[in-house]
Design a protein around this motif. Structure first.
Motif, PDB file in Angstrom:
ATOM      1  N   GLU E   2       0.657  -1.169   0.115  1.00 51.19           N
ATOM      2  CA  GLU E   2       0.111  -0.062  -0.066  1.00 51.19           C
ATOM      3  C   GLU E   2       0.999   1.317  -0.161  1.00 51.19           C
ATOM      4  OE1 GLU E   2      -3.437   2.038  -0.157  1.00 51.19           O
ATOM      5  OE2 GLU E   2      -2.971  -0.270  -0.322  1.00 51.19           O
ATOM      6  N   SER E   5       2.266   1.926  -3.482  1.00 48.91           N
ATOM      7  CA  SER E   5       1.619   2.575  -4.548  1.00 48.91           C
ATOM      8  C   SER E   5       1.205   4.022  -3.983  1.00 48.91           C
ATOM      9  CB  SER E   5       0.356   1.927  -4.443  1.00 48.91           C
ATOM     10  OG  SER E   5      -0.280   1.313  -3.414  1.00 48.91           O
ATOM     11  N   ILE E   6       1.314   4.422  -2.801  1.00 46.19           N
ATOM     12  CA  ILE E   6       0.955   5.777  -2.471  1.00 46.19           C
ATOM     13  C   ILE E   6       2.224   6.571  -2.901  1.00 46.19           C
ATOM     14  CG2 ILE E   6       0.846   7.308  -0.551  1.00 46.19           C
ATOM     15  CD1 ILE E   6      -1.293   5.630   0.808  1.00 46.19           C
ATOM     16  N   ALA E   9       2.065   7.094  -6.519  1.00 47.70           N
ATOM     17  CA  ALA E   9       1.082   8.112  -6.699  1.00 47.70           C
ATOM     18  C   ALA E   9       1.765   9.472  -6.627  1.00 47.70           C
ATOM     19  CB  ALA E   9      -0.144   8.052  -5.976  1.00 47.70           C
ATOM     20  N   CYS E  10       2.414   9.776  -5.392  1.00 53.05           N
ATOM     21  CA  CYS E  10       3.006  11.073  -5.173  1.00 53.05           C
ATOM     22  C   CYS E  10       4.240  11.421  -6.369  1.00 53.05           C
ATOM     23  CB  CYS E  10       3.662  11.070  -3.722  1.00 53.05           C
ATOM     24  SG  CYS E  10       2.496  10.805  -2.610  1.00 53.05           S
ATOM     25  N   THR E  12       4.085  10.252  -9.209  1.00 56.27           N
ATOM     26  CA  THR E  12       3.179  10.647 -10.406  1.00 56.27           C
ATOM     27  C   THR E  12       2.831  12.073 -10.453  1.00 56.27           C
ATOM     28  OG1 THR E  12       2.598   8.397 -10.635  1.00 56.27           O
ATOM     29  CG2 THR E  12       1.393  10.079 -11.808  1.00 56.27           C
ATOM     30  N   LEU E  13       2.383  12.439  -9.231  1.00 56.76           N
ATOM     31  CA  LEU E  13       1.868  13.790  -8.854  1.00 56.76           C
ATOM     32  C   LEU E  13       2.890  14.922  -9.171  1.00 56.76           C
ATOM     33  CD1 LEU E  13      -0.614  15.539  -8.136  1.00 56.76           C
ATOM     34  CD2 LEU E  13       0.189  15.313  -5.972  1.00 56.76           C
ATOM     35  N   SER E  16       3.563  15.118 -12.816  1.00 54.23           N
ATOM     36  CA  SER E  16       2.623  16.133 -13.616  1.00 54.23           C
ATOM     37  C   SER E  16       2.923  17.634 -13.149  1.00 54.23           C
ATOM     38  CB  SER E  16       1.230  15.840 -13.184  1.00 54.23           C
ATOM     39  OG  SER E  16       0.788  15.843 -11.750  1.00 54.23           O
ATOM     40  N   LEU E  17       3.397  17.816 -11.881  1.00 55.48           N
ATOM     41  CA  LEU E  17       3.785  19.306 -11.783  1.00 55.48           C
ATOM     42  C   LEU E  17       4.809  19.816 -12.343  1.00 55.48           C
ATOM     43  CD1 LEU E  17       3.394  19.575  -7.629  1.00 55.48           C
ATOM     44  CD2 LEU E  17       2.082  20.584  -9.417  1.00 55.48           C
ATOM     45  N   THR E  50       6.198  10.595 -14.160  1.00 58.38           N
ATOM     46  CA  THR E  50       4.852  10.113 -14.188  1.00 58.38           C
ATOM     47  C   THR E  50       4.835   8.464 -14.880  1.00 58.38           C
ATOM     48  OG1 THR E  50       4.112  12.318 -15.279  1.00 58.38           O
ATOM     49  CG2 THR E  50       2.632  10.430 -15.202  1.00 58.38           C
ATOM     50  N   LEU E  51       5.661   8.123 -15.582  1.00 61.07           N
ATOM     51  CA  LEU E  51       5.621   6.718 -15.841  1.00 61.07           C
ATOM     52  C   LEU E  51       6.076   6.064 -14.888  1.00 61.07           C
ATOM     53  CD1 LEU E  51       6.513   7.171 -19.742  1.00 61.07           C
ATOM     54  CD2 LEU E  51       4.455   6.925 -18.661  1.00 61.07           C
ATOM     55  N   ILE E  54       3.675   5.126 -12.126  1.00 60.42           N
ATOM     56  CA  ILE E  54       2.719   4.191 -12.469  1.00 60.42           C
ATOM     57  C   ILE E  54       3.441   2.936 -12.269  1.00 60.42           C
ATOM     58  CG2 ILE E  54       1.261   3.429 -14.407  1.00 60.42           C
ATOM     59  CD1 ILE E  54       0.437   6.201 -14.941  1.00 60.42           C
ATOM     60  N   ILE E  57       3.343   1.785  -9.057  1.00 65.38           N
ATOM     61  CA  ILE E  57       2.058   1.399  -8.388  1.00 65.38           C
ATOM     62  C   ILE E  57       1.552  -0.249  -9.216  1.00 65.38           C
ATOM     63  CG2 ILE E  57      -0.502   1.804  -8.482  1.00 65.38           C
ATOM     64  CD1 ILE E  57       0.120   4.740  -8.907  1.00 65.38           C
ATOM     65  N   TYR E  58       1.762  -0.368 -10.428  1.00 66.65           N
ATOM     66  CA  TYR E  58       1.702  -1.544 -10.978  1.00 66.65           C
ATOM     67  C   TYR E  58       2.898  -2.076 -11.330  1.00 66.65           C
ATOM     68  CZ  TYR E  58      -3.476  -1.566 -11.469  1.00 66.65           C
ATOM     69  OH  TYR E  58      -4.983  -1.657 -11.107  1.00 66.65           O
TER      70      TYR E  58
END
Lengths: 234, 86, 83, 123, 118
Positions: E2, E5-6, E9-10, E12-13, E16-17, E50-51, E54, E57-58
């Protein structure tokens, strides 16, 4: 001004028609009967995981044949038209600047990658999105990159034409074999269907897509090559 | 939790696309527009990867590869065209 | 929900680009924006659960069409310069 | 409120693109710009056809997971419009290339791209 | 699992920033070359992050994501290089604040008859 307002009236009429169409349209809640047949029987009848491929190659194979024919005719007409341009001053090619070092190096790295990607796309057409047309387009773009990196290079049109005609004939022959060995024209059950989801499955669909991919790729490359040669001639 | 963070990331990417759209509209020369086109398509690769996560399908990543490839080719061809060496 | 936001933004971009393609003075920019329309339409196809169509549009609709447009424009402009 | 959903947005966008393309085809003077409008028109029709086959809360018709392989008909969107659009895009490329080469040839004969100058067959 | 994956995600964020900052630089920078460098550098890093997020996460998607990352690393600098070279060739001037222009210097050297071949 009068013409434009007339056009505006025509366009407004079209807009009204479009608005009524959208307004009367309700999103489907379930599949249409044909699509339901494809969805329930497709995996067992055709064996392709990608149902769009099953529809394109097998259930509506005639469409694909016609489409390939249209592309062939287009490429032939374009080749004919562009050969009518008379070549005058060949020394003008001197003013073409060579591509930079970075671009030519990167294209040497990228062209094999793009070719492999194109082959991957059309070999895996029955499992993942993609298929012959997309793979052919990617192969043609690899040749475009080749021409961009080295503007003076020339494509061998004889080899391209040979690949194109051989794959076209092979496509039709496999389709005709389906009449004798299986249910009908372009039936894919000539070979064993294999295990669902494996690379070598779904009968002859991978084979058909390889030929379609080679054919489309060589046709598009042909168009690009003709266009590029006319650039050099003038 | 993960889903929320990724939604925020997608919204940020969309905002960046809108900003580069602004440069496309304003850009004084054609080169500004090309570079804005480039940034838009690069951001779209990330957006497609996020969409693949939202839809939970790995096959969508193939589209990202092809997308990046073809937009790269488009940028190269217009640059060579403006350089008058096509 | 996020699909809705993405599709609205993509729709805005596509419409603006279509207008640029019709009304910009510079033909190169018009062709470029037509390519942008195709590229974003391919993301829209992805949202509409049509990855096959998205791949086709990305490879053919935007890539090769733009390339052929530029080859033809190059030829025409070179002829124009010789005149 | 039902207008505010993905399929309606895509549908309206497609029809708007069709209208924009039609407007461009009938009002623009430059032949190349007419061809650009034609490709916009093309994209619009493709979006409309794909949006017809869309069904909410379903997934793409590619059965690569085991969960999708049973009871398929209630889990996927319509594959038929997608196959049609696939064909249409490729043919659209052929038509566009043909139009462009004709435009090239027209330019070579008359040295202009203005559609109003090509009035040889007008009486 | 868990937490991984968090973290992904961060990342990835953050990516994107970076994409956002890249296009902010695209809007704010004074001349074309600055825009090119802010646009492509920042957005390359953003896409990579970003990639990569991800992929965290997966983990079973990481094969295709690695291919995509390698691909982005190869193509992006090349495209920015080609754009800036074309812009320099077609004579777009630098901003007044910039102090050095090595490419035009090189070009002048090449035009001289006795220039040293690189």
């Amino acid at each position: 001004m009068l013409r434009n307002s007339l056009f505006l009236i025509v366009l407004a009429a079209f807009a009204v028609i479009a608005f009524t169409l959208v307004n009367a349209w309700h999103p489907a809640e379930s599949l249409s009967p044909v699509a339901e047949h494809y969805a329930t029987n497709g995996p067992t009848e055709v064996g392709a995981a990608n149902l769009v491929t099953a529809v394109v190659v097998t259930y509506r194979g005639f469409d694909t044949l016609g489409e390939v024919t249209i592309l062939f005719v287009t490429a032939a007409i374009i080749g004919f038209f562009l050969s009518l341009f008379h070549s005058e001053s060949p020394e003008q090619t001197d003013r073409l600047m060579p591509a930079s070092e970075i671009l030519s190096t990167a294209s040497k790295l990228l062209i094999p990658f793009m070719l492999v990607l194109g082959i991957y796309v059309f070999v895996n057409g029955h499992l993942t999105p993609g298929g012959g047309f997309q793979g052919g387009a990617i192969i043609a773009s690899a040749f475009v990159l080749l021409l961009l990196a080295d503007p003076l290079s020339k494509l061998n049109h004889r080899i391209i034409a040979m690949v194109e005609s051989v794959s076209g004939v092979a496509f039709v022959l496999i389709g005709l074999l389906g009449i004798f060995l299986a249910g009908g024209f372009l039936d894919n059950r000539i070979l064993d269907l294999g295990t669902f989801g494996a690379l070598l499955s779904a009968g002859v669909i991978p084979l058909l897509y390889i030929f379609i991919g080679l054919k489309v790729g060589s046709e598009l490359t042909n168009i690009i090559g003709h266009l590029q040669q006319t650039q050099k001639n003038r | 939790m993960v889903n929320t963070i990724l939604i925020i990331a997608a919204v940020v990417i969309l905002l960046s696309m809108l900003l580069s759209l602004f440069r496309f509209l304003k850009g004084p020369s054609t080169f500004d527009r090309i570079i804005s086109f480039d940034v838009m398509t690069i951001s779209s690769i990330g957006l497609i990867a996020l969409i693949a996560w939202f839809a939970n399908r790995i096959i969508y990543l193939d589209i990202a590869i092809v997308y990046g490839l073809l937009s790269f080719l488009g940028v190269i061809i217009i640059a060579k065209f403006l350089e008058k060496s096509l | 929900m996020i699909y809705l936001i993405i599709s609205i933004v993509l729709g805005i971009i596509i419409l603006i680009m279509a207008f640029i393609a019709l009304y910009h003075r510079n033909l190169k920019v018009a062709i470029l924006s037509a390519g942008v329309v195709s590229l974003f339409a391919s993301i829209l196809y992805l949202l509409l659960d049509a990855p096959d169509v998205a791949l086709t549009e990305a490879a053919i609709g935007s890539g090769l069409t733009t390339i052929i447009f530029f080859y033809v424009l190059n030829k025409i402009q070179r002829n124009d310069a010789e005149k | 409120m039902h207008w505010f959903s993905l399929e309606y947005i895509a549908m309206n966008l497609g029809f708007l693109l069709i209208l924009i393309g039609l407007w461009g085809i009938i009002t623009r003077k430059n032949i190349l710009r007419i061809i650009i409008s034609f490709s916009l028109f093309d994209t619009g029709t493709h979006i409309v056809i794909v949006a017809i086959g869309y069904i909410r809360n379903r997934t793409a018709p590619i059965l690569d997971t085991l969960a999708l392989q049973k009871d398929t008909a209630s889990k996927i969107v319509d594959p038929l419009p997608q196959a049609l659009v696939l064909t249409a895009i490729v043919i659209g490329l052929g038509v566009t290339a043909l139009l462009l080469v004709y435009a090239m040839k027209l330019f070579e004969t008359k040295k202009t791209l203005d559609i109003h100058r090509f009035n040889d067959l007008k009486w | 699992m868990e937490t991984l994956s968090i973290i992904g995600a961060c990342i990835t964020l953050i990516g994107s920033l970076f994409l956002f900052l890249g296009s902010l630089g695209l809007v704010r920078m004074p001349d074309l070359y600055n825009r090119i460098q802010s646009g492509t550098k920042a957005s390359t890093l953003g896409t990579l992050l970003t990639l990569f997020g991800i992929a965290l996460i997966y983990p079973n998607w990481s094969g295709k994501l690695v291919i995509l990352i390698v691909f982005v690393i190869i193509t992006n600098p090349v495209s920015s290089h080609v754009i800036s070279r074309a812009a320099h060739r077609s004579g777009i001037s630098l901003s007044k604040n910039s102090v050095q222009d090595d490419l035009s210097h090189d070009n002048q050297q090449q035009q001289e008859p006795n220039a040293i071949k690189p």
